[in-house]
Scaffold this motif. Sequence first.
Motif, PDB file in Angstrom:
ATOM      1  N   SER A   1      -7.849 100.031  58.890  1.00 48.16           N
ATOM      2  CA  SER A   1      -8.017 100.295  57.567  1.00 48.16           C
ATOM      3  C   SER A   1      -8.277 101.868  57.557  1.00 48.16           C
ATOM      4  O   SER A   1      -7.687 102.326  56.292  1.00 48.16           O
TER       5      SER A   1
ATOM      6  N   THR B   1      -3.643 102.097  44.792  1.00 49.36           N
ATOM      7  CA  THR B   1      -3.560 101.166  45.938  1.00 49.36           C
ATOM      8  C   THR B   1      -4.079  99.676  45.334  1.00 49.36           C
ATOM      9  O   THR B   1      -4.864  99.491  44.669  1.00 49.36           O
TER      10      THR B   1
ATOM     11  N   ASP C   1      -5.580  96.633  47.962  1.00 46.16           N
ATOM     12  CA  ASP C   1      -6.007  96.160  49.227  1.00 46.16           C
ATOM     13  C   ASP C   1      -6.453  94.618  49.182  1.00 46.16           C
ATOM     14  O   ASP C   1      -7.224  94.223  48.479  1.00 46.16           O
TER      15      ASP C   1
ATOM     16  N   TYR D   1      -1.712  95.731  52.732  1.00 42.85           N
ATOM     17  CA  TYR D   1      -2.458  97.009  51.950  1.00 42.85           C
ATOM     18  C   TYR D   1      -1.202  97.525  51.317  1.00 42.85           C
ATOM     19  O   TYR D   1       0.179  97.723  51.990  1.00 42.85           O
TER      20      TYR D   1
END
Length: 212
Positions: free
Chosen positions: A111, A178, A180, A187
Amino acid sequence: MKKHLLTYIFLLTSTLVVAQNNTEEALTSIETQEQAKQFIEDKYAFNSKIFTFNEEKHKTQLAKTLFKLEKGNVKSVTTEYDKTLYKILEKNSTPYYRVSYIYLDGSKYTSESINELRENLIKKYNNGTPFNALANQYSMDDNAKRGGDTGWFVAGHMYPDLENAVVSEQHALDDMYTIDIPLKKAYYLVLQTFEPKEISEIKVLKIVEPVE
């Protein structure tokens, strides 16, 4: 003999005209797709169909003409050989969405490295690198071949988690954000390339009959 031939031609022509008029009259009673399907099954299994016109995808003159009609209207087009009838069964507008994204596989990157990579991609984009070029190089799914472009889509036709963020959240044009999804190790870096818009669609019953 000539008299009999003329009589035959007259009767054949009259029969075709009556049949065509009967078809147009029958079309007035059709209101749903189910009725249209039954009508096709009963009478026109080989020369009729139901299809959908999308105002964004279909730009022909015929499509433009049909979009101007109201639900229930019938449009006829006659040529030297046949007569085609178009009955508008449904007419509605559906919200469509379109973005571009870069997918990063969390099973191949940590990550931390993904966040670092996304920050670098944002910098590259802000410095003038086209998003489609970045997607083509870095995105890790088949959509990379399209430069990350989803194309126009309706709710229910995209990856659920990605779609939920695109559809539910209010993003302005050219926003970059973004998404996630740790449980699926997915992602995303998303660019809002288009604002949502209503696109008209019509369902049409098409029937083709011979003419004299």
